[in-house]
Design an enzyme around this catalytic site. Sequence first.
Site, PDB file in Angstrom:
ATOM      1  N   TYR A   1     -34.242 -62.588-107.502  1.00 37.37           N
ATOM      2  CA  TYR A   1     -34.859 -62.668-108.834  1.00 37.37           C
ATOM      3  C   TYR A   1     -35.408 -61.321-109.265  1.00 37.37           C
ATOM      4  CZ  TYR A   1     -39.620 -62.429-106.975  1.00 37.37           C
ATOM      5  OH  TYR A   1     -40.780 -62.005-106.379  1.00 37.37           O
TER       6      TYR A   1
ATOM      7  N   LYS B   1     -35.303 -58.670-103.055  1.00 37.31           N
ATOM      8  CA  LYS B   1     -36.222 -59.480-103.868  1.00 37.31           C
ATOM      9  C   LYS B   1     -35.730 -60.927-103.850  1.00 37.31           C
ATOM     10  CE  LYS B   1     -39.010 -58.881-108.081  1.00 37.31           C
ATOM     11  NZ  LYS B   1     -40.347 -59.009-107.504  1.00 37.31           N
TER      12      LYS B   1
ATOM     13  N   GLU C   1     -47.585 -53.484 -98.039  1.00 38.87           N
ATOM     14  CA  GLU C   1     -47.724 -53.600 -99.497  1.00 38.87           C
ATOM     15  C   GLU C   1     -48.592 -54.810 -99.799  1.00 38.87           C
ATOM     16  OE1 GLU C   1     -43.928 -54.544-101.405  1.00 38.87           O
ATOM     17  OE2 GLU C   1     -43.302 -55.674 -99.647  1.00 38.87           O
TER      18      GLU C   1
ATOM     19  N   LEU D   1     -40.782 -53.980-100.733  1.00 39.33           N
ATOM     20  CA  LEU D   1     -39.951 -53.930-101.925  1.00 39.33           C
ATOM     21  C   LEU D   1     -40.223 -52.597-102.624  1.00 39.33           C
ATOM     22  CD1 LEU D   1     -38.037 -55.715-103.761  1.00 39.33           C
ATOM     23  CD2 LEU D   1     -40.028 -55.844-105.254  1.00 39.33           C
TER      24      LEU D   1
END
Length: 282
Positions: free
Chosen positions: A31, A146, A180, A204
């Site tokens: 996505y 993702k 992250e 990511l």
Amino acid sequence: LEKILLNGELVNRKIAIDIEDRGYQFGDGVYEVIGVYNNIAFKLEEHLERLFESAEKINMDIELTIKQLKEKVLKLKKENLLKDGLIYVQVTRGITRRNHAYLDNKIKPNLIAYVLHQNRLPSEVYQNGVPVILTKDIRWLRCDIKSLNLLPNVLAKQNAIEKGAFEAILYRNDNITITEGSSTNVFVIKDKTIYTHPANNYILNGITRQIILDICIKLNLKVQEIEFSKSFLLNADEVFISGTYIDIVPVSRVLGEDVEFTNQKSITFKLMKELNKLTMSI
Ligand SMILES: Cc1ncc(COP(=O)(O)O)c(C=O)c1O
């Protein structure tokens, strides 16, 4: 009436999802989320490129070109009169009789996209920063994709919100390395140098992250894309998180730790100002 994009066609929102769509059963899909600022879909092409890269990494073929998808997404935005908010795009591998392996390479992927009208965060958030928690990164080893599988991110974010924090910053199970946030990238600043985790399989590579790194080059700021530890973060001068539509949000403190980052936001604010110029959304 709200329109969504379903395999290239604009249709009414109420559609049926087959219970054997592999996105629904396995999270077998990818996505993107794109921010729209004052009618502009910011970095749309970069987001769609990443969508195609994510799809390729799970051996999924999107049966459109980036250019074709871009036109359709812009049409979706226009049709729904989206001025400020988000465009969500997802592609699942499609429908098969339930089996972990997808066997048939000719399954037709299902692409959907829809819009979310949404205001930006209140300006106090950008002025004062937000509290965060630190929590263990229990995700798989391909965070560069993702993927629709977001359960560890969901649990981390829920944990943060329940504790009164804005975001959960994750550290890997060596108990040291900060990777992250649950849906953001993390930057820390120490002695005027900006540190962020390298863009490898553990994070990511955020589109916002990449823009910030470009801004750093433009401003002649020193950047280190290297691993850093929890204690390095706790001893930093400034900390901020970044992501689509929230852009750069300063971190004010880490719950449960005796640190405050509120007084010295000089570099964070400089970067925020430059990013705002690009999104035209002050
Ligand atoms: C795990 C994770 N890291 C980082 C980001 C930030 O990426 P971007 O700046 O492209 O929105 C996201 C975006 O939602 C994310 O889900």
